[in-house]
Design a protein around this motif. Sequence first.
Motif, PDB file in Angstrom:
ATOM      1  N   ALA A  40      -5.849  28.271  23.969  1.00  0.00           N
ATOM      2  CA  ALA A  40      -5.511  27.175  23.064  1.00  0.00           C
ATOM      3  C   ALA A  40      -6.742  26.713  22.301  1.00  0.00           C
ATOM      4  O   ALA A  40      -7.815  26.538  22.899  1.00  0.00           O
ATOM      5  N   PRO A  41      -6.643  26.505  20.989  1.00  0.00           N
ATOM      6  CA  PRO A  41      -7.782  26.009  20.216  1.00  0.00           C
ATOM      7  C   PRO A  41      -8.144  24.590  20.648  1.00  0.00           C
ATOM      8  O   PRO A  41      -7.359  23.910  21.321  1.00  0.00           O
ATOM      9  N   PRO A  42      -9.317  24.101  20.257  1.00  0.00           N
ATOM     10  CA  PRO A  42      -9.733  22.745  20.633  1.00  0.00           C
ATOM     11  C   PRO A  42      -8.725  21.681  20.181  1.00  0.00           C
ATOM     12  O   PRO A  42      -8.178  21.757  19.078  1.00  0.00           O
ATOM     13  N   MET A  43      -8.485  20.725  21.037  1.00  0.00           N
ATOM     14  CA  MET A  43      -7.569  19.618  20.752  1.00  0.00           C
ATOM     15  C   MET A  43      -7.940  18.448  21.663  1.00  0.00           C
ATOM     16  O   MET A  43      -8.448  18.660  22.766  1.00  0.00           O
ATOM     17  N   VAL A  44      -7.709  17.241  21.213  1.00  0.00           N
ATOM     18  CA  VAL A  44      -7.905  16.057  22.044  1.00  0.00           C
ATOM     19  C   VAL A  44      -6.571  15.673  22.666  1.00  0.00           C
ATOM     20  O   VAL A  44      -5.567  15.551  21.955  1.00  0.00           O
ATOM     21  N   TYR A  45      -6.558  15.485  23.981  1.00  0.00           N
ATOM     22  CA  TYR A  45      -5.348  15.067  24.705  1.00  0.00           C
ATOM     23  C   TYR A  45      -5.627  13.691  25.298  1.00  0.00           C
ATOM     24  O   TYR A  45      -6.516  13.536  26.140  1.00  0.00           O
ATOM     25  N   ILE A  46      -4.853  12.689  24.855  1.00  0.00           N
ATOM     26  CA  ILE A  46      -5.020  11.317  25.328  1.00  0.00           C
ATOM     27  C   ILE A  46      -3.845  10.966  26.233  1.00  0.00           C
ATOM     28  O   ILE A  46      -2.688  10.990  25.796  1.00  0.00           O
ATOM     29  N   SER A  47      -4.130  10.672  27.486  1.00  0.00           N
ATOM     30  CA  SER A  47      -3.065  10.300  28.422  1.00  0.00           C
ATOM     31  C   SER A  47      -2.911   8.792  28.461  1.00  0.00           C
ATOM     32  O   SER A  47      -3.872   8.043  28.263  1.00  0.00           O
ATOM     33  N   GLY A  48      -1.681   8.351  28.714  1.00  0.00           N
ATOM     34  CA  GLY A  48      -1.368   6.925  28.740  1.00  0.00           C
ATOM     35  C   GLY A  48      -0.982   6.469  30.128  1.00  0.00           C
ATOM     36  O   GLY A  48      -1.733   6.643  31.082  1.00  0.00           O
ATOM     37  N   GLU A  49       0.225   5.915  30.246  1.00  0.00           N
ATOM     38  CA  GLU A  49       0.643   5.479  31.582  1.00  0.00           C
ATOM     39  C   GLU A  49       2.154   5.370  31.735  1.00  0.00           C
ATOM     40  O   GLU A  49       2.908   5.638  30.824  1.00  0.00           O
ATOM     41  N   GLU A  50       2.536   5.020  32.940  1.00  0.00           N
ATOM     42  CA  GLU A  50       3.914   4.760  33.340  1.00  0.00           C
ATOM     43  C   GLU A  50       4.793   5.989  33.147  1.00  0.00           C
ATOM     44  O   GLU A  50       4.356   7.122  33.371  1.00  0.00           O
ATOM     45  N   TYR A  54       4.007  10.244  33.449  1.00  0.00           N
ATOM     46  CA  TYR A  54       4.592  11.075  34.499  1.00  0.00           C
ATOM     47  C   TYR A  54       5.394  12.239  33.897  1.00  0.00           C
ATOM     48  O   TYR A  54       5.290  13.392  34.346  1.00  0.00           O
ATOM     49  N   THR A  55       6.178  11.945  32.865  1.00  0.00           N
ATOM     50  CA  THR A  55       6.989  12.994  32.241  1.00  0.00           C
ATOM     51  C   THR A  55       6.113  14.044  31.579  1.00  0.00           C
ATOM     52  O   THR A  55       6.397  15.246  31.652  1.00  0.00           O
ATOM     53  N   MET A  56       5.018  13.606  30.934  1.00  0.00           N
ATOM     54  CA  MET A  56       4.123  14.574  30.316  1.00  0.00           C
ATOM     55  C   MET A  56       3.392  15.412  31.363  1.00  0.00           C
ATOM     56  O   MET A  56       3.019  16.561  31.094  1.00  0.00           O
ATOM     57  N   PHE A 105      -3.318  14.781  20.419  1.00  0.00           N
ATOM     58  CA  PHE A 105      -2.022  14.397  20.996  1.00  0.00           C
ATOM     59  C   PHE A 105      -2.242  13.154  21.836  1.00  0.00           C
ATOM     60  O   PHE A 105      -3.163  13.101  22.645  1.00  0.00           O
ATOM     61  N   LYS A 106      -1.376  12.164  21.663  1.00  0.00           N
ATOM     62  CA  LYS A 106      -1.527  10.906  22.392  1.00  0.00           C
ATOM     63  C   LYS A 106      -0.216  10.517  23.062  1.00  0.00           C
ATOM     64  O   LYS A 106       0.835  10.448  22.417  1.00  0.00           O
ATOM     65  N   GLU A 107      -0.292  10.277  24.368  1.00  0.00           N
ATOM     66  CA  GLU A 107       0.839   9.702  25.086  1.00  0.00           C
ATOM     67  C   GLU A 107       0.931   8.203  24.760  1.00  0.00           C
ATOM     68  O   GLU A 107      -0.065   7.588  24.360  1.00  0.00           O
ATOM     69  N   PRO A 108       2.101   7.607  24.938  1.00  0.00           N
ATOM     70  CA  PRO A 108       2.206   6.152  24.751  1.00  0.00           C
ATOM     71  C   PRO A 108       1.272   5.396  25.693  1.00  0.00           C
ATOM     72  O   PRO A 108       1.088   5.783  26.853  1.00  0.00           O
ATOM     73  N   THR A 109       0.672   4.332  25.193  1.00  0.00           N
ATOM     74  CA  THR A 109      -0.266   3.519  25.969  1.00  0.00           C
ATOM     75  C   THR A 109       0.208   2.065  25.987  1.00  0.00           C
ATOM     76  O   THR A 109       1.139   1.693  25.277  1.00  0.00           O
ATOM     77  N   ILE A 110      -0.461   1.255  26.795  1.00  0.00           N
ATOM     78  CA  ILE A 110      -0.123  -0.163  26.921  1.00  0.00           C
ATOM     79  C   ILE A 110      -1.244  -1.010  26.337  1.00  0.00           C
ATOM     80  O   ILE A 110      -2.418  -0.758  26.601  1.00  0.00           O
ATOM     81  N   THR A 111      -0.871  -2.003  25.522  1.00  0.00           N
ATOM     82  CA  THR A 111      -1.797  -3.067  25.144  1.00  0.00           C
ATOM     83  C   THR A 111      -1.403  -4.269  25.987  1.00  0.00           C
ATOM     84  O   THR A 111      -0.385  -4.914  25.716  1.00  0.00           O
ATOM     85  N   PRO A 112      -2.168  -4.588  27.039  1.00  0.00           N
ATOM     86  CA  PRO A 112      -1.696  -5.564  28.030  1.00  0.00           C
ATOM     87  C   PRO A 112      -1.654  -6.997  27.499  1.00  0.00           C
ATOM     88  O   PRO A 112      -2.555  -7.440  26.779  1.00  0.00           O
ATOM     89  N   THR A 113      -0.597  -7.691  27.863  1.00  0.00           N
ATOM     90  CA  THR A 113      -0.508  -9.123  27.607  1.00  0.00           C
ATOM     91  C   THR A 113      -1.384  -9.859  28.623  1.00  0.00           C
ATOM     92  O   THR A 113      -1.925  -9.249  29.553  1.00  0.00           O
ATOM     93  N   ALA A 114      -1.496 -11.165  28.464  1.00  0.00           N
ATOM     94  CA  ALA A 114      -2.277 -11.955  29.426  1.00  0.00           C
ATOM     95  C   ALA A 114      -1.689 -11.837  30.824  1.00  0.00           C
ATOM     96  O   ALA A 114      -2.417 -11.765  31.822  1.00  0.00           O
ATOM     97  N   VAL A 115      -0.347 -11.791  30.898  1.00  0.00           N
ATOM     98  CA  VAL A 115       0.321 -11.650  32.201  1.00  0.00           C
ATOM     99  C   VAL A 115       0.004 -10.290  32.808  1.00  0.00           C
ATOM    100  O   VAL A 115      -0.324 -10.168  34.000  1.00  0.00           O
ATOM    101  N   GLN A 116       0.096  -9.218  31.998  1.00  0.00           N
ATOM    102  CA  GLN A 116      -0.192  -7.874  32.497  1.00  0.00           C
ATOM    103  C   GLN A 116      -1.662  -7.727  32.895  1.00  0.00           C
ATOM    104  O   GLN A 116      -1.977  -7.033  33.853  1.00  0.00           O
ATOM    105  N   GLN A 117      -2.541  -8.389  32.149  1.00  0.00           N
ATOM    106  CA  GLN A 117      -3.957  -8.342  32.490  1.00  0.00           C
ATOM    107  C   GLN A 117      -4.195  -8.869  33.908  1.00  0.00           C
ATOM    108  O   GLN A 117      -4.933  -8.279  34.698  1.00  0.00           O
ATOM    109  N   LYS A 118      -3.495  -9.958  34.229  1.00  0.00           N
ATOM    110  CA  LYS A 118      -3.624 -10.543  35.568  1.00  0.00           C
ATOM    111  C   LYS A 118      -2.986  -9.638  36.612  1.00  0.00           C
ATOM    112  O   LYS A 118      -3.552  -9.406  37.693  1.00  0.00           O
ATOM    113  N   GLU A 119      -1.798  -9.109  36.317  1.00  0.00           N
ATOM    114  CA  GLU A 119      -1.085  -8.250  37.264  1.00  0.00           C
ATOM    115  C   GLU A 119      -1.876  -6.975  37.576  1.00  0.00           C
ATOM    116  O   GLU A 119      -1.889  -6.498  38.717  1.00  0.00           O
ATOM    117  N   MET A 120      -2.535  -6.428  36.561  1.00  0.00           N
ATOM    118  CA  MET A 120      -3.290  -5.184  36.748  1.00  0.00           C
ATOM    119  C   MET A 120      -4.689  -5.425  37.298  1.00  0.00           C
ATOM    120  O   MET A 120      -5.397  -4.464  37.619  1.00  0.00           O
TER     121      MET A 120
END
Length: 536
Positions: A40-50, A54-56, A105-120
């Motif tokens: 495969a030629p050079p490529m950037v692969y960005i993984s996300g979460e949730e 998992y599906t990727m 290629f980029k998987e979906p990512t999270i921009t955390p809310t204030a609540v998610q920031q605390k939870e994580m």
Amino acid sequence: MLRSTLSSVQKALLRKHASSHIGSVSFYSSTSILNSKIQAPPMVYISGEEMTRYTMELISDQWVDPYFDTEKWEYFDLSCKSRDVTNDQVLKDAVNAGKQIGSIFKEPTITPTAVQQKEMGLSQPLSSPNGAMRKGWSGITISRDTIHIEGVELGFKNPVLFERHAVGGEYGAGWKEVGAGQLLTTFVPEDGSPPVVVDTRTLDNECNVAVVYHNPYDNVPDLAHIFFKRCLEHKVSPYVVTKKTVFKWQEFFWIKMKEVFDRHYKNKFKQLGLLPADGELPHLISDAATMQIIRWLDGNFGMAAHNYDGDMLTDEVAQVHRSPGFITSNLIGKTEDGRLIKEFEASHGTVADLWNMHLEGKETSLNPLGMTEALIGAITHSAELEYDANRGDIEVQRRHAKILNWCTTLRQAIHNTFRYGQGTRDMSGPEGFTTEDFVAKVAWRLDRYLSMQEDEEPPVLSEPSREYLRQYNVDRDAVQAMFQKYDKDKSGTIDFDEFARMLVKLGVAPISKDVKENYKIDEMIDSSSSEGEQKA
């Protein structure tokens, strides 16, 4: 820098998740007789979460790894925890790598809310990674198009294309909550000339929010060329969308789009009959565009708009066309030397509700079509970049052809899986496949299709008997059209499974009483004898 060779990490995580949370996961192992993996030629692969991550992981393990050596891919983990641990250095590294390589290629990512920031348990707020990418890659446009599967009815019958200006507008706004007083907005020229007062106004409320943003228009001609070329390629009618009747500053967007259109594309669109009777580039007020989108269900149109309008209108297109999973999303930027940067992702999020079900050990059914199209787009673009840089290299040419064939075959495999009623539950109802089973089914189909392409003798084309054609008054053009319809792989011959599908479509296929109702024809063929490889 937080990088990892995710092919091995993903497999470990995949098997861990599968054994911990899903009791009936089946993994498909490739039986293809491909001699060696494609480099495969050079490529950037960005993984996300949730759930999307998992599906990727499933997809990488079963659709990609059996066929590709991805040693040249650069991997970046943009999960919230990874960004927090590295103080967001991993995001900066990903942007820099994307700029150098040009295909992402980029998987979906999270921009955390204030609540998610605390939870994580994050130590700091995290901004949207998309904003950093659009800025770092000098974003021009976000192309979003409808995805279509032949034989599957969705919202729009034909393609709808969209260009969303990738920069400017409300997304980069500065703001402050202020009280009563005078608000003065002043521009200070870079060349040292006297300041210019942009706006002055009196605020008489005790509570106000003052907002400042701008629209950079230097790259609008680039957006225009991308938009009009794509509309011509797909033979769809172009529309420029603004609210310039009220927001007077948007007039400049329209002027720049029309200048490019009139100078380079007007006659081409006229020749194809894609313009209104007056032969001019159509303009739509954004209010009207929202109404036309739900009316023009035949499709065959394209729209270009500002950043915010484009965001809202493409969400509407996605809902009309069933869901965000049936819309592509492709950020196009440009380096200082004019080389295009393309980042591909699904237009939906991380699907947190299914992830929570997965963590509880429940079955899930995620449709990965949007992510698959993004993966195909990124791999294709990486191959095009390598090909353009090495046009005289025979090995690169062969690799380029193999990569494009894999992309085409994967798309055929996933589309056929939906067509045969073996889709995820958003398409096939409660009896639809789970996330894991759908990925495994496509993997089986992909491997079978690729295996069938190997070691085939070149087809020998012969002219049919003219005497026979004359005797039965056969319409040769109609016969040729039917042949091309069922010659799916365009090989010039109809093999056994193509012949079987043709009999099914014509309603003359003999049906075995022992075959289950939902047993699909290509599965019947695969389980039959080696006669399935013979030419009809």
